[in-house]
Design an enzyme around this catalytic site. Sequence first.
Site, PDB file in Angstrom:
ATOM      1  N   ASP A 244       0.875  -1.178   0.000  1.00 29.86           N
ATOM      2  CA  ASP A 244       0.000   0.000   0.000  1.00 29.86           C
ATOM      3  C   ASP A 244       0.911   1.226   0.000  1.00 29.86           C
ATOM      4  O   ASP A 244       1.338   1.707   1.044  1.00 29.86           O
ATOM      5  CB  ASP A 244      -0.898  -0.031   1.234  1.00 29.86           C
ATOM      6  CG  ASP A 244      -1.883   1.134   1.274  1.00 29.86           C
ATOM      7  OD1 ASP A 244      -1.716   2.080   0.471  1.00 29.86           O
ATOM      8  OD2 ASP A 244      -2.809   1.086   2.092  1.00 29.86           O
ATOM      9  N   GLU A 337       1.519   2.703  13.084  1.00 34.71           N
ATOM     10  CA  GLU A 337       0.454   2.572  12.074  1.00 34.71           C
ATOM     11  C   GLU A 337      -0.638   1.746  12.731  1.00 34.71           C
ATOM     12  O   GLU A 337      -0.671   0.533  12.631  1.00 34.71           O
ATOM     13  CB  GLU A 337       1.011   1.893  10.816  1.00 34.71           C
ATOM     14  CG  GLU A 337       0.114   2.065   9.607  1.00 34.71           C
ATOM     15  CD  GLU A 337      -0.995   1.030   9.538  1.00 34.71           C
ATOM     16  OE1 GLU A 337      -1.988   1.174  10.294  1.00 34.71           O
ATOM     17  OE2 GLU A 337      -0.888   0.108   8.734  1.00 34.71           O
ATOM     18  N   GLU A 346     -10.349  -2.827  15.340  1.00 31.21           N
ATOM     19  CA  GLU A 346      -9.189  -3.509  15.916  1.00 31.21           C
ATOM     20  C   GLU A 346      -8.689  -2.848  17.194  1.00 31.21           C
ATOM     21  O   GLU A 346      -7.887  -3.418  17.928  1.00 31.21           O
ATOM     22  CB  GLU A 346      -8.015  -3.654  14.940  1.00 31.21           C
ATOM     23  CG  GLU A 346      -8.290  -4.619  13.822  1.00 31.21           C
ATOM     24  CD  GLU A 346      -7.075  -4.867  12.954  1.00 31.21           C
ATOM     25  OE1 GLU A 346      -6.991  -5.956  12.383  1.00 31.21           O
ATOM     26  OE2 GLU A 346      -6.213  -3.977  12.849  1.00 31.21           O
ATOM     27  N   HIS A 506      -5.302  -0.080   1.338  1.00 32.26           N
ATOM     28  CA  HIS A 506      -5.743  -1.380   1.851  1.00 32.26           C
ATOM     29  C   HIS A 506      -6.879  -1.224   2.860  1.00 32.26           C
ATOM     30  O   HIS A 506      -7.565  -2.199   3.174  1.00 32.26           O
ATOM     31  CB  HIS A 506      -4.562  -2.147   2.473  1.00 32.26           C
ATOM     32  CG  HIS A 506      -4.178  -1.691   3.843  1.00 32.26           C
ATOM     33  ND1 HIS A 506      -3.398  -0.579   4.079  1.00 32.26           N
ATOM     34  CD2 HIS A 506      -4.467  -2.204   5.072  1.00 32.26           C
ATOM     35  CE1 HIS A 506      -3.232  -0.431   5.378  1.00 32.26           C
ATOM     36  NE2 HIS A 506      -3.862  -1.406   6.008  1.00 32.26           N
TER      37      HIS A 506
END
Length: 571
Positions: A244, A337, A346, A506
């Site tokens: 990405d 990230e 998440e 992504h």
Amino acid sequence: MAEAYPPSVSDGSSSDNSEADNWLQGDQDDGDDFSEQETVEVLSLMDDKVFDDALAMITYCKEKYGLDFLGVRDRLGLDFYGSIKLINFIRQKVKDGKPVQSDEIKQSDLEDDSLLKPVLEEDALIVCLDDLPAAGAAAPQETKQKETPVVDELLQKNAQLQEELEKLSQQFSNYRLAVQQTLDQRWGEDDKPESSKARAAAPAPATNGTEKKEEEKKDDSPPEATYYFESYAHNDIHETMLKDTIRTNAYRDFIYNNKAIFAGKTVLDIGCGTGILSMFAAKAGAAKVLAVDNSAIIDKARENIFNNGLDNVITCIRGKIEEVTLPVPTVDIIVSEWMGYCLLYEAMLPSVLYARDKYLKPDTGLLVPSHTSMWIAPVADEEYVTDNMTFWRDVYGFDMKAMQEGTYANCRIEHLPSSTVAGTPQCFRMLDLHTCTKEDLVFNEKWTSTYTSKDKLDGFLVWFDTFFCETRQEQVEKQLTWKQWMDIKGKESVAFTTGPFDKETHWRQGLMLIDYAKQPKGAEEKVKEGAKLEGEIEYAIPEGHHRGLNIKVTWGLEGQEEKQSQMWMCH
């Protein structure tokens, strides 16, 4: 390291099996003559020091270099031929100038039969293999004192392996439980008493990833947390992220364009993965980089860092940031990230905020990235709905509506063309990562939009923009898009979007399709071109799944009390 091999040393990498067999036969035939010589010169495995006997050399290598030849032999259960391969494997590594560590040598390293051919001609260590203590056997009296540390270390390694086996067994149980829960939810079994009973009887999740032994400390993370870290141990997910270029180039450009910010600083990389961001920071001049990850990918990151000559700057630490102990009290920069689908799926951001509050220097410390904004817009895409939803009502002449069950309940991760955006986008949330709290990640925000399509409202699209500010005092105005902000800041600024108006990332976008079968009759006819829409969007954490995300959208015509609503699950 001193050169341990004369020019006449054979190159084991080019040998074949027949040559190895011939050499072995010759060695066995001549072994008695060799052993009858009054003196034996055994060359060290690690340098050019020579010893009178093999055991003295092995003890020397263990004490000086930490290379436990007997420990590796016994751990891998090597026979005579396997021990020969081990000797040649180590000698070849040292000859090539590569590091050798006992705990990193695996059975797979010794599968090549070419290792039967000696790297060192007339290697006395090979001839002396039978003189070494057998696995588990007591050492001769005269060498007992030298062997005791070896036995102690083997016992310690055995205990460690047993502990790792128990952890792996527990992780497998956790994984099996997570799969069962997923199946329960998919087939509507979640509310059955026996399902709840089974979950209650399941073993508690195991501690995952801490480097030092903490017997009294228990990890009460739910099973999906264990699965979350395990999912990042595989190459595929990291390959997707690295490829990405929007994502990876943004981090690289900010770090390399601001070397003055990173030079001489201590940097913490949370969720380091393959180590790419840590290596960017090291290349930019950071004095120390701490790369933390709770996944087994940390082992590959450590190797990547070593292979690129940055291990003198970067230290890899396995564990959760909430549980590990860093070797420094504070850091100057945190780079991570952490973003997930729809930004907060998440739930990695709370870990970054924890590290910010505990380790980042107040007033001067910098978070990279520094801000994120969250956007929503109406969507009209009849073709997508037909291909993916109503398709099931006529499959080669058969009605498969059973396959539609639950499809409208999930937030679908797609990259839609900008032409499907059917209204003016609005930023509904801006997160300043230097000041936001964990409580700011669960919210209910108002939004408005002007509907611009002649087609029916099919749902809503959610995405996020990410900004990299050079100081913690800098602010980003809420309604500025990433592109507007970069135009104001200038060409050296760095930001990116995951939205439908630019190149796909992504993350793509979160697509939430309306299930009109569960809406009031006539609801799909209410929204017309030019209509003013208003409503609310809610982000919530589902019970029992702290890394999941539920998104609820309420919408209706401006000024009217009647509103529709629907909730979607991200997973």
